[in-house]
Design a protein around this motif. Structure first.
Motif, PDB file in Angstrom:
ATOM      1  N   VAL A  30      -0.379   6.410   2.186  1.00  0.00           N
ATOM      2  CA  VAL A  30      -0.374   7.816   2.578  1.00  0.00           C
ATOM      3  C   VAL A  30       0.695   8.552   1.789  1.00  0.00           C
ATOM      4  O   VAL A  30       1.833   8.081   1.693  1.00  0.00           O
ATOM      5  CB  VAL A  30      -0.131   7.951   4.105  1.00  0.00           C
ATOM      6  N   GLU A  61       8.167   8.932  11.957  1.00  0.00           N
ATOM      7  CA  GLU A  61       6.974   9.749  12.156  1.00  0.00           C
ATOM      8  C   GLU A  61       6.728  10.600  10.916  1.00  0.00           C
ATOM      9  O   GLU A  61       7.668  11.048  10.272  1.00  0.00           O
ATOM     10  CB  GLU A  61       7.131  10.691  13.362  1.00  0.00           C
ATOM     11  N   VAL A  84       0.992   9.961  11.273  1.00  0.00           N
ATOM     12  CA  VAL A  84       1.408   8.562  11.349  1.00  0.00           C
ATOM     13  C   VAL A  84       2.431   8.452  12.476  1.00  0.00           C
ATOM     14  O   VAL A  84       3.521   9.003  12.379  1.00  0.00           O
ATOM     15  CB  VAL A  84       2.020   8.074  10.017  1.00  0.00           C
ATOM     16  N   VAL A  88       3.354   0.630  15.200  1.00  0.00           N
ATOM     17  CA  VAL A  88       2.219   0.021  14.509  1.00  0.00           C
ATOM     18  C   VAL A  88       1.505  -0.884  15.506  1.00  0.00           C
ATOM     19  O   VAL A  88       2.151  -1.601  16.273  1.00  0.00           O
ATOM     20  CB  VAL A  88       2.704  -0.809  13.301  1.00  0.00           C
ATOM     21  N   LEU A 131       9.051   6.176   6.739  1.00  0.00           N
ATOM     22  CA  LEU A 131       8.186   7.273   6.319  1.00  0.00           C
ATOM     23  C   LEU A 131       8.933   8.455   5.708  1.00  0.00           C
ATOM     24  O   LEU A 131       8.315   9.467   5.394  1.00  0.00           O
ATOM     25  CB  LEU A 131       7.358   7.735   7.521  1.00  0.00           C
ATOM     26  N   ILE A 138       0.789   2.026   5.184  1.00  0.00           N
ATOM     27  CA  ILE A 138       0.529   2.061   6.614  1.00  0.00           C
ATOM     28  C   ILE A 138      -0.393   0.894   6.964  1.00  0.00           C
ATOM     29  O   ILE A 138      -1.557   0.897   6.580  1.00  0.00           O
ATOM     30  CB  ILE A 138      -0.142   3.402   7.026  1.00  0.00           C
TER      31      ILE A 138
END
Length: 139
Positions: A30, A61, A84, A88, A131, A138
């Protein structure tokens, strides 16, 4: 690419790091368009959460655009905009099927009793880069 990297207590830098790649068939890459500082990131900076390793990209995040997907990804395509979350999950264990993704039995390489996996944390939390970067892998 640029990323916010933890080096030591109180030593956080904007570094050049390698771009992530697909490692597993269910991964996506991503391109991060928006990310935020989370209170948990501050625990790493202050040292109130142990286990950080030098070189870990921070951040939990983000919002971004899917750039690439692994061969087993069926519900995302390059160009899709995504949110996102911090944790996970596998999506298939009993906790995930019940909507309790942060309790996933399968995501942590340490096993079902190892706890929640989240981006940008210590090895015990899954050892995933975070992130606060231009791109992220991801799972």
């Amino acid at each position: 690419m640029k990323a916010v990297v933890w080096h030591a207590l109180g030593d956080i830098r904007l570094d050049d790091v390698p771009e992530p790649t697909i490692k597993d068939p269910y991964d996506a890459i991503v391109r991060i368009t928006t990310s935020a500082i989370c209170g948990t990131d501050l625990h790493f900076v202050r040292g109130t959460m142990p286990g950080m390793q030098e070189g870990r990209i921070l951040g939990h995040e983000a919002v971004g655009v899917v750039e690439e997907v692994g061969p087993e990804v069926r519900n995302l395509r390059p160009g899709d905009r995504v949110v996102v979350p911090s944790t996970v999950a596998c999506g298939t264990c009993s906790y995930c099927r019940a909507g309790y993704y942060a309790q996933c039995d399968n995501a942590n390489p340490g096993g079902p009793r190892a706890g929640t996996v989240f981006f940008g944390g210590p090895e015990a939390a899954g050892g995933l880069d975070g992130l606060q970067a231009e791109y992220a892998r991801i799972p």
